[in-house]
Design an enzyme around this catalytic site. Structure first.
Site, PDB file in Angstrom:
ATOM      1  N   ASP A  16       0.819  -1.221   0.000  1.00 17.49           N
ATOM      2  CA  ASP A  16       0.000   0.000   0.000  1.00 17.49           C
ATOM      3  C   ASP A  16       0.854   1.273   0.000  1.00 17.49           C
ATOM      4  O   ASP A  16       0.410   2.322   0.460  1.00 17.49           O
ATOM      5  CB  ASP A  16      -0.944   0.052   1.217  1.00 17.49           C
ATOM      6  CG  ASP A  16      -1.767  -1.202   1.348  1.00 17.49           C
ATOM      7  OD1 ASP A  16      -2.259  -1.675   0.313  1.00 17.49           O
ATOM      8  OD2 ASP A  16      -1.902  -1.715   2.469  1.00 17.49           O
ATOM      9  N   GLU A  17       2.074   1.202  -0.510  1.00 18.94           N
ATOM     10  CA  GLU A  17       2.954   2.377  -0.490  1.00 18.94           C
ATOM     11  C   GLU A  17       2.604   3.375  -1.587  1.00 18.94           C
ATOM     12  O   GLU A  17       3.089   4.510  -1.560  1.00 18.94           O
ATOM     13  CB  GLU A  17       4.421   1.956  -0.670  1.00 18.94           C
ATOM     14  CG  GLU A  17       4.991   1.067   0.418  1.00 18.94           C
ATOM     15  CD  GLU A  17       4.826  -0.418   0.097  1.00 18.94           C
ATOM     16  OE1 GLU A  17       4.118  -0.741  -0.877  1.00 18.94           O
ATOM     17  OE2 GLU A  17       5.399  -1.242   0.824  1.00 18.94           O
ATOM     18  N   LYS A  19       2.443   2.148  -5.118  1.00 20.44           N
ATOM     19  CA  LYS A  19       3.184   1.667  -6.298  1.00 20.44           C
ATOM     20  C   LYS A  19       2.441   1.984  -7.593  1.00 20.44           C
ATOM     21  O   LYS A  19       3.049   2.289  -8.604  1.00 20.44           O
ATOM     22  CB  LYS A  19       3.398   0.144  -6.203  1.00 20.44           C
ATOM     23  CG  LYS A  19       4.280  -0.261  -5.043  1.00 20.44           C
ATOM     24  CD  LYS A  19       4.421  -1.762  -4.934  1.00 20.44           C
ATOM     25  CE  LYS A  19       3.185  -2.460  -4.431  1.00 20.44           C
ATOM     26  NZ  LYS A  19       2.820  -2.164  -3.033  1.00 20.44           N
ATOM     27  N   GLY A  43      -4.360  -4.156  -4.262  1.00 22.71           N
ATOM     28  CA  GLY A  43      -5.305  -3.156  -4.744  1.00 22.71           C
ATOM     29  C   GLY A  43      -4.528  -1.909  -5.074  1.00 22.71           C
ATOM     30  O   GLY A  43      -4.056  -1.219  -4.192  1.00 22.71           O
ATOM     31  N   HIS A  44      -4.314  -1.669  -6.348  1.00 23.05           N
ATOM     32  CA  HIS A  44      -3.583  -0.474  -6.764  1.00 23.05           C
ATOM     33  C   HIS A  44      -4.591   0.616  -7.108  1.00 23.05           C
ATOM     34  O   HIS A  44      -5.436   0.414  -7.959  1.00 23.05           O
ATOM     35  CB  HIS A  44      -2.739  -0.752  -8.019  1.00 23.05           C
ATOM     36  CG  HIS A  44      -1.568  -1.636  -7.734  1.00 23.05           C
ATOM     37  ND1 HIS A  44      -0.737  -2.105  -8.714  1.00 23.05           N
ATOM     38  CD2 HIS A  44      -1.092  -2.115  -6.574  1.00 23.05           C
ATOM     39  CE1 HIS A  44       0.209  -2.841  -8.152  1.00 23.05           C
ATOM     40  NE2 HIS A  44       0.004  -2.870  -6.861  1.00 23.05           N
ATOM     41  N   GLN A 227       2.102  -6.020  -2.980  1.00 24.20           N
ATOM     42  CA  GLN A 227       2.444  -6.070  -1.544  1.00 24.20           C
ATOM     43  C   GLN A 227       3.794  -5.367  -1.322  1.00 24.20           C
ATOM     44  O   GLN A 227       4.105  -4.447  -2.057  1.00 24.20           O
ATOM     45  CB  GLN A 227       2.457  -7.516  -1.027  1.00 24.20           C
ATOM     46  CG  GLN A 227       1.076  -8.149  -0.923  1.00 24.20           C
ATOM     47  CD  GLN A 227       0.554  -8.699  -2.230  1.00 24.20           C
ATOM     48  OE1 GLN A 227       1.268  -9.336  -2.971  1.00 24.20           O
ATOM     49  NE2 GLN A 227      -0.703  -8.466  -2.534  1.00 24.20           N
TER      50      GLN A 227
END
Ligand code: IMP
Length: 437
Positions: A16-17, A19, A43-44, A227
């Site tokens: 969740d950074e 990406k 989830g992007h 992830q």
């Protein structure tokens, strides 16, 4: 002829950074985006002109016309979830035919994988990982146990029928014995998945061949991780991890592009830290400050909606992520979430049993012995949202970023100052190093 450029986008924390946004920036000039691990547990979120897209299996390149998107062999695919995502992209007017390809060697997630996961997560005496309940772990178990079903097998109708019959018989017995689960109906499953296979067939390719040919033709590839490093099956906070190789090494095994063809690794980190699910989190805040970060950063899972745990930036973990992945460039996201703070604590070192150490514990229980040593960085206490150049950032924000560079040895190449494609600071050296101009 020279081979095309490549870059791996890898999460440097627990996922969740942000990406998705970085992949989107790179697709300005890169020709292909290849996803290499995970499944629809990811989830992007990508926001373009205020329009929000949540991608789970389909790589971010799909939103850039002319870009090819590849779902690599390292990914586990739930055919129904894939088709649902494709349908919603089509409905939003996004082109998916002729520019989206799925590896014939990727593993398939079937309903019994979810059944086994739900049973196991709720069983007494088992460690509760807090998974996304998508069947990811059991599908990778079957892959490594050499009893999985791959995309090529999904398209082979007689094989699909036999596989489902045999697997259902076995899984129903195990799930009943261990978890008292209700049995699944093999006939119904076969009907549903053979229908899905027909719709998926046109996307299926030998994607290792496709990618290696593209590189030989001078095309460029972004490898999209899912992830993050601390959720990697080998290098993360085991057993509180996902079941795939989320780190940069996975880009090679998960796509069939050799390690010698990987040029650059870009690590993505938030300006603070979050994690969803159970497991160690040395800098976690469980107080009002943590709640404030959650609110300001909208820290709720893109897939499950679960509130994310929040904490301060953890430099020992970032250095570890740098080492494991070979990160040369960092992207710092959500800088604007810290805009309200007069002071920002950052964990600079770990002490274990009173001694400073650069070693990250191998056991989850080892994290309980960590004492975080913090340094208070001056906050900028002014809005950075929408800032688009390094010069326009407040001095304290520039110093915060310079401190991250100094402590990790990596350069900061992108700073994200809001969720939209445009709310991004691109550092000129990064733009020229990556050929983004
Ligand atoms: P699984 O991947 O569903 O097996 O879940 C294993 C762990 O990884 C759990 O703690 C999940 O919350 C976490 N996880 C899986 N995917 C993501 C993601 O995309 N972002 C953040 N955490 C994730």
């Amino acid at each position: 002829m020279s081979r095309g450029r490549t870059a791996v986008i890898v999460g440097a924390q627990w996922g969740d950074e942000g990406k998705g946004k970085v992949v989107d920036v790179l697709t300005r000039t890169f020709s292909i985006v290849a996803r290499y691990a995970g499944g629809h547990n990811a989830g992007h979120t990508v926001i373009i002109d205020g329009k929000k897209f949540i991608l789970q299996l389909v790589p971010g390149g799909i939103l850039r016309p002319g870009c090819i998107s590849v779902v690599g062999n390292g990914v586990v695919i739930d055919p129904l979830a894939f088709l649902k995502e494709v349908a919603s992209l089509r409905a939003a007017g996004v082109k998916v035919d002729g520019n989206l390809f799925v590896s014939n060697r990727a593993q398939i997630i079937l309903p019994y994988h979810r059944m086994m996961e739900l049973g196991s997560e709720n069983a007494p005496g088992r460690v509760k990982i807090g998974t996304t309940s998508r069947g990811i772990g059991p599908s990778y178990e079957d892959k490594m146990g050499r009893r999985g079903l791959r995309v090529a097998d999904l398209l082979d109708t007689p094989l699909l029928r036999t596989h489902i019959e045999n697997a259902c018989r076995e899984k129903n017995m195990i799930a009943h014995a261990l978890f008292n689960s209700d049995p699944l109906d093999a006939d119904q499953m076969f009907r549903e998945y053979s229908a899905a296979a027909e719709q998926i067939a046109s996307f299926v390719r030998d994607t290792a061949l496709l990618l290696n040919r593209a590189l030989a033709d001078g095309k460029s590839i972004v490898f999209e991780g899912a992830q993050g490093t601390m959720l990697d099956i080998d290098h993360g906070t085991y057993p509180f991890v996902t079941s795939s190789s989320a780190t940069s090494g996975g880009a090679s095994t998960g796509t069939g592009v050799p390690p010698t063809s990987i040029n650059t690794v870009i690590g993505i980190t938030k300006a603070y830290c979050t994690r969803v699910g159970s497991g160690p989190f040395p800098t976690e805040l469980t107080d009002a400050q943590g709640e404030e970060l959650r609110k300001r950063g909208h820290e709720y899972g893109a897939v499950t909606g679960r509130p994310r745990r929040t904490g301060w930036l953890d430099l020992p973990l970032l250095r570890y992520a740098g080492m494991i992945n070979g990160i040369s460039w960092l992207v710092v996201t959500k800088l604007d979430v810290l805009d309200h703070l007069a002071e920002i604590p950052v964990c600079v070192r770990y002490k274990i049993d009173g001694k400073e150490t650069e070693e990250v514990p191998a056991q989850a229980c080892g994290y309980e012995r960590i004492e975080c040593v913090y340094r208070n960085m001056p906050g900028w206490a002014s809005p950075t949202r929408n800032v688009r150049t390094v010069e326009a950032l407040p001095k304290a924000a520039r110093e915060y970023l310079a401190f991250i560079e100094q402590e990790t040895g990596a350069r900061v190449g992108i700073i994200s100052t809001g969720p939209d494609r445009e709310q991004t600071v691109l550092v000129p050296e990064f733009v020229s190093a990556l050929g983004l101009n």
